[in-house]
Design an enzyme around this catalytic site. Structure first.
Site, PDB file in Angstrom:
ATOM      1  CG  ASP A   8      -0.300   0.132   2.539  1.00  0.00           C
ATOM      2  OD1 ASP A   8       0.955   0.193   2.614  1.00  0.00           O
ATOM      3  OD2 ASP A   8      -1.032   0.198   3.552  1.00  0.00           O
ATOM      4  CB  CYS A  65       0.971  -2.442   4.786  1.00  0.00           C
ATOM      5  SG  CYS A  65       0.712  -3.406   6.280  1.00  0.00           S
ATOM      6  CB  THR A  67       2.256  -2.418  11.143  1.00  0.00           C
ATOM      7  OG1 THR A  67       1.036  -2.956  10.619  1.00  0.00           O
ATOM      8  CG2 THR A  67       2.038  -1.036  11.759  1.00  0.00           C
ATOM      9  CG  HIS A  98      10.872 -24.893  12.167  1.00  0.00           C
ATOM     10  ND1 HIS A  98      11.058 -24.641  13.503  1.00  0.00           N
ATOM     11  CD2 HIS A  98      11.988 -25.546  11.753  1.00  0.00           C
ATOM     12  CE1 HIS A  98      12.236 -25.127  13.876  1.00  0.00           C
ATOM     13  NE2 HIS A  98      12.824 -25.662  12.814  1.00  0.00           N
ATOM     14  CG  HIS A 133       9.506 -28.677  10.970  1.00  0.00           C
ATOM     15  ND1 HIS A 133       9.260 -28.173  12.224  1.00  0.00           N
ATOM     16  CD2 HIS A 133      10.825 -28.982  10.930  1.00  0.00           C
ATOM     17  CE1 HIS A 133      10.389 -28.164  12.921  1.00  0.00           C
ATOM     18  NE2 HIS A 133      11.352 -28.652  12.152  1.00  0.00           N
ATOM     19  NE  ARG A 136       5.071 -29.885  15.067  1.00  0.00           N
ATOM     20  CZ  ARG A 136       6.281 -30.052  15.532  1.00  0.00           C
ATOM     21  NH1 ARG A 136       7.294 -29.383  15.027  1.00  0.00           N
ATOM     22  NH2 ARG A 136       6.496 -30.899  16.533  1.00  0.00           N
TER      23      ARG A 136
END
Length: 145
Positions: A8, A65, A67, A98, A133, A136
């Site tokens: 953005d 963006c 943050t 992972h 991994h 998961r």
């Protein structure tokens, strides 16, 4: 490697910096916008970059963006995308090892351009470890259904 990017207005300058950095390193960048600092909505560009990844048109995606939070949430709404918000290289390494993350989110107000380069380098060169991994990651991906 072919990489889609989206940002953005808050992430525009860092996107442009990283786009140039990646191009100089020989990567192909698909820029999904924004193309200026004019106010805009991060979901439009986070979605566009993530969709290219989901559709198999690129190998990885990078979204930015102010943050990194909103655009990472947006990218993670796209089927097959595992987007991780990273503010330092260790997180980028571990999310690749992972979590087999295929999309990197960064916050332009949280890191500088040199740190972003380091994060991107680690993200693009670290391989998924698989093994325990994988189970998961499979569970995370099953939640999309």
């Amino acid at each position: 490697m072919k990489i889609s990017m989206g940002a953005d207005h808050g992430g525009f300058a860092l996107k442009e910096h990283i786009k140039n950095y990646l191009t100089q390193k020989g990567h192909e960048v698909v820029d999904m916008g924004t193309y200026s600092t004019d106010s805009c909505d991060y979901p439009d560009f986070g979605y566009a970059a993530a969709k290219k990844l989901s559709d198999g048109e690129v190998d990885r995606a990078i979204v930015i963006c102010s943050t990194g939070i909103g655009i990472s949430i947006t990218a993670n709404k796209v089927k097959g995308v595992r987007c991780a918000l990273c503010s330092e290289p260790y997180s980028a390494e571990m999310t690749r090892r992972h979590n087999d993350a295929n999309c990197l989110a960064m916050g332009a107000l949280m890191i500088g351009s040199m740190m972003a380069e380091r994060i991107v380098d680690v993200f693009l060169t670290t391989e998924f470890e698989g093994g325990r991994h994988q189970r998961r990651v499979d569970k995370v991906m099953a939640a999309e259904k």
